[in-house]
Design an enzyme around this catalytic site. Sequence first.
Site, PDB file in Angstrom:
ATOM      1  N   TYR A 122     -15.056 -10.729 -33.095  1.00  0.00           N
ATOM      2  CA  TYR A 122     -15.893 -10.134 -32.047  1.00  0.00           C
ATOM      3  C   TYR A 122     -16.995  -9.306 -32.686  1.00  0.00           C
ATOM      4  CZ  TYR A 122     -16.827  -7.619 -27.658  1.00  0.00           C
ATOM      5  OH  TYR A 122     -17.410  -7.097 -26.526  1.00  0.00           O
ATOM      6  N   GLN A 141      -3.598 -15.351  12.179  1.00  0.00           N
ATOM      7  CA  GLN A 141      -3.044 -14.775  13.403  1.00  0.00           C
ATOM      8  C   GLN A 141      -3.893 -13.538  13.689  1.00  0.00           C
ATOM      9  OE1 GLN A 141       0.730 -12.796  13.099  1.00  0.00           O
ATOM     10  NE2 GLN A 141       1.229 -13.101  15.268  1.00  0.00           N
ATOM     11  N   GLY A 158       2.087 -10.088   8.073  1.00  0.00           N
ATOM     12  CA  GLY A 158       2.548  -8.704   8.138  1.00  0.00           C
ATOM     13  C   GLY A 158       1.636  -7.799   7.320  1.00  0.00           C
ATOM     14  N   SER A 174      -7.356 -11.299 -52.600  1.00  0.00           N
ATOM     15  CA  SER A 174      -6.930 -10.164 -51.765  1.00  0.00           C
ATOM     16  C   SER A 174      -8.062  -9.169 -51.554  1.00  0.00           C
ATOM     17  CB  SER A 174      -5.781  -9.423 -52.447  1.00  0.00           C
ATOM     18  OG  SER A 174      -4.675 -10.257 -52.511  1.00  0.00           O
ATOM     19  N   LYS A 203       1.169  -7.689   0.338  1.00  0.00           N
ATOM     20  CA  LYS A 203       2.571  -7.742  -0.112  1.00  0.00           C
ATOM     21  C   LYS A 203       2.944  -9.074  -0.742  1.00  0.00           C
ATOM     22  CE  LYS A 203       6.121  -7.632   2.903  1.00  0.00           C
ATOM     23  NZ  LYS A 203       7.096  -6.975   3.787  1.00  0.00           N
ATOM     24  N   GLY A 259      18.305  -9.231  12.884  1.00  0.00           N
ATOM     25  CA  GLY A 259      18.733  -9.871  14.120  1.00  0.00           C
ATOM     26  C   GLY A 259      20.160 -10.382  13.933  1.00  0.00           C
ATOM     27  N   ASN A 310      20.489 -12.884  10.892  1.00  0.00           N
ATOM     28  CA  ASN A 310      19.424 -13.872  10.781  1.00  0.00           C
ATOM     29  C   ASN A 310      18.601 -13.609   9.524  1.00  0.00           C
ATOM     30  OD1 ASN A 310      17.327 -15.683  11.239  1.00  0.00           O
ATOM     31  ND2 ASN A 310      16.267 -14.310  12.684  1.00  0.00           N
ATOM     32  N   ARG A 333       4.636  -0.598   3.619  1.00  0.00           N
ATOM     33  CA  ARG A 333       5.590   0.146   2.785  1.00  0.00           C
ATOM     34  C   ARG A 333       5.429  -0.128   1.287  1.00  0.00           C
ATOM     35  NH1 ARG A 333      11.113  -1.198   5.559  1.00  0.00           N
ATOM     36  NH2 ARG A 333       9.851  -2.815   6.548  1.00  0.00           N
ATOM     37  N   ASN A 335      10.299  -5.351   1.161  1.00  0.00           N
ATOM     38  CA  ASN A 335       9.435  -4.507   1.990  1.00  0.00           C
ATOM     39  C   ASN A 335       8.800  -3.370   1.213  1.00  0.00           C
ATOM     40  OD1 ASN A 335       9.932  -5.808   4.572  1.00  0.00           O
ATOM     41  ND2 ASN A 335      12.019  -5.108   4.257  1.00  0.00           N
TER      42      ASN A 335
HETATM   43  C1  UD1 Z   1      12.794 -10.725  11.453  1.00  0.00           C
HETATM   44  C2  UD1 Z   1      13.667 -11.445  12.493  1.00  0.00           C
HETATM   45  C3  UD1 Z   1      15.108 -10.933  12.357  1.00  0.00           C
HETATM   46  C4  UD1 Z   1      15.597 -11.188  10.964  1.00  0.00           C
HETATM   47  C5  UD1 Z   1      14.661 -10.550   9.947  1.00  0.00           C
HETATM   48  C6  UD1 Z   1      15.056 -10.989   8.554  1.00  0.00           C
HETATM   49  C7  UD1 Z   1      12.282 -11.925  14.423  1.00  0.00           C
HETATM   50  C8  UD1 Z   1      11.887 -11.519  15.769  1.00  0.00           C
HETATM   51  N1  UD1 Z   1      13.165 -11.166  13.798  1.00  0.00           N
HETATM   52  O1  UD1 Z   1      12.778  -9.354  11.794  1.00  0.00           O
HETATM   53  O2  UD1 Z   1      15.937 -11.591  13.285  1.00  0.00           O
HETATM   54  O3  UD1 Z   1      16.915 -10.675  10.812  1.00  0.00           O
HETATM   55  O4  UD1 Z   1      13.308 -10.971  10.177  1.00  0.00           O
HETATM   56  O5  UD1 Z   1      14.293 -10.303   7.630  1.00  0.00           O
HETATM   57  O6  UD1 Z   1      11.811 -12.958  13.956  1.00  0.00           O
HETATM   58  N2  UD1 Z   1       4.982 -11.764  10.898  1.00  0.00           N
HETATM   59  C9  UD1 Z   1       3.752 -12.308  11.189  1.00  0.00           C
HETATM   60  N3  UD1 Z   1       3.159 -12.000  12.398  1.00  0.00           N
HETATM   61  C10 UD1 Z   1       3.751 -11.199  13.303  1.00  0.00           C
HETATM   62  C11 UD1 Z   1       5.007 -10.648  12.987  1.00  0.00           C
HETATM   63  C12 UD1 Z   1       5.600 -10.952  11.791  1.00  0.00           C
HETATM   64  O7  UD1 Z   1       3.206 -13.052  10.395  1.00  0.00           O
HETATM   65  O8  UD1 Z   1       3.143 -10.982  14.362  1.00  0.00           O
HETATM   66  C13 UD1 Z   1       5.628 -12.115   9.635  1.00  0.00           C
HETATM   67  C14 UD1 Z   1       5.756 -10.949   8.702  1.00  0.00           C
HETATM   68  O9  UD1 Z   1       4.682 -10.922   7.785  1.00  0.00           O
HETATM   69  C15 UD1 Z   1       7.045 -11.279   7.953  1.00  0.00           C
HETATM   70  C16 UD1 Z   1       7.850 -12.052   8.979  1.00  0.00           C
HETATM   71  O10 UD1 Z   1       6.933 -12.531   9.912  1.00  0.00           O
HETATM   72  O11 UD1 Z   1       6.804 -12.117   6.834  1.00  0.00           O
HETATM   73  C17 UD1 Z   1       8.934 -11.220   9.647  1.00  0.00           C
HETATM   74  O12 UD1 Z   1       8.370 -10.151  10.327  1.00  0.00           O
HETATM   75  P1  UD1 Z   1       9.054  -8.729  10.371  1.00  0.00           P
HETATM   76  O13 UD1 Z   1       8.231  -7.841  11.189  1.00  0.00           O
HETATM   77  O14 UD1 Z   1       9.429  -8.298   9.011  1.00  0.00           O
HETATM   78  O15 UD1 Z   1      10.389  -9.059  11.204  1.00  0.00           O
HETATM   79  P2  UD1 Z   1      11.755  -8.263  11.161  1.00  0.00           P
HETATM   80  O16 UD1 Z   1      11.685  -7.164  12.132  1.00  0.00           O
HETATM   81  O17 UD1 Z   1      12.143  -7.977   9.780  1.00  0.00           O
HETATM   82 MG    MG Z   2      11.169  -7.824   7.887  1.00  0.00          MG
END
Ligand code: UD1
Ligand code: MG
Length: 475
Positions: free
Chosen positions: A370, A77, A13, A406, A24, A141, A170, A17, A227
Amino acid sequence: MAQRTTVVVLAAGEGTRMKSALPKVLHCIAAKPMVAHVLAAARACGADRLALVAGPGREDVAAAARQIAPGISVFTQHERRGTAHAVLAARDAFAKGENVLVLFGDTPLLRPESLRELRAALSGAAVAVLGFRAKNPRGYGRLLTENGKLVAIREENDATEAERAVDLCNAGVMALAGKHALSLLSAIDNRNRKQEFYLTDAVALAVSRNLGAAVIEAPEEEVMGVNDRKQLSEAEAVLQKRLRDAAMDAGVTLTAPETVFLSADTKFGRDVVVEPNVVFGPGVTIGDNVTIRAFSHLEGATVGSNARVGPFARLRPGAKLAAEVHIGNFVEVKEATLGKGAKANHLAYIGDASVGEGTNIGAGTITCNYDGKNKHRTEIGNRAFIGTNSSLVAPVKIGDRAYIGSGSVIVADVPADALALGRGRQFVKKDWAKQQAQGSKNGSKQKKAAPAKQKTGNKSAKRKAAKLGKKGRKR
Ligand code: UD1
Ligand code: MG
């Protein structure tokens, strides 16, 4: 052989923010990068292999991960196309049919116990999800159930009004059974509002194939994601509370726990007392029966049993105090060992030094380590006595039982049992003050003449000199 497990930590990610040049997952809580907390939990839950997915060009994240967990496999990625896509970037790490445990690099408070439970749930399901009851479910989610069984995860963007009302959310942590992981992940598509490959779709897929899905519930606090900087401070507060509680459970007295700040790696012996407002930076080990008095700051330091530190003491990296050492107020110790029972009770700097057993360091002692270019060592023997306000100009050695008068500036080695004085000899002029007093009674001429003798040119300087002259006589 038991089924092997690979942990895949997602950290691709952008973390915009955080408004930071630092990625991060490298921001710290309890003096340790978030991703290091995640990797520690992964290790502690018994994972066999660790993998991390970083964004393109994130060499800093890769290097940090390798330093934290040597042997970790780091994957890139190249395009940010969703969480399932990110997990597949690490597919080589579970290609032999290992179970997969997916964690997020920005969810640092996970406990290994929950991860173990989640792994165990794979005995009856192809997919197991860590869920929590959200006070405010927005953005998460939702875990959709039928007759108490998990059937799907719906992302907020794609959820109906009714689905949005669900508060079981989730956490983002998912376990996939090795036998099915690759096949499920590869079947996930991106037909959703964000056109991303959602890891969460693995649940509905597993259910449609009759492979089963399970939920393990965890407290919300444990799954909190970071975040922005506010959430970073919230996570810090949760972790500090955990660390303080653990210290007290292990036999440490914290007089005002909420004012004591610990690092994830702070180690305490038994019957330690920590007074209010003490900060433990990384790398501190405290022995048994130690008292750390108020307003002290310790970092990279080892404190032996029965020692006393503070109030207002500073132990910097490389400070090693043996048993029964006393370090008092406004004393700074850096890269220095103090032998058993050595004392520096007030106002001193001990840097790049060794101090022998039972040696007394007087108030105001400074090791001058030093020279503007290099650091040099001061070596002080056992049971030596360093008089107050001494400057020890390193490199210099002071032998066992030696005495330093001293106010000395010590520039050369002092042998054992010797006395060294390195200061101006005292000069006493008998009856000087009396004579001054008489002189000023006898004639005001003299008094006025005195400033005129000064070789100062301007008037205000003369006035100043006259004033100083007066003050001097008053003493
Ligand atoms: C995700 C979950 C959501 C859950 C939430 C909890 C999915 C689709 N959704 O949503 O159900 O409630 O986390 O916080 O999984 N990342 C990558 N590559 C990407 C996308 C994301 O490495 O292409 C990593 C991000 O760095 C992060 C994590 O995956 O560490 C989650 O990604 P983020 O975009 O924060 O997902 P949420 O929308 O928060
Ligand atoms: Mg998230």
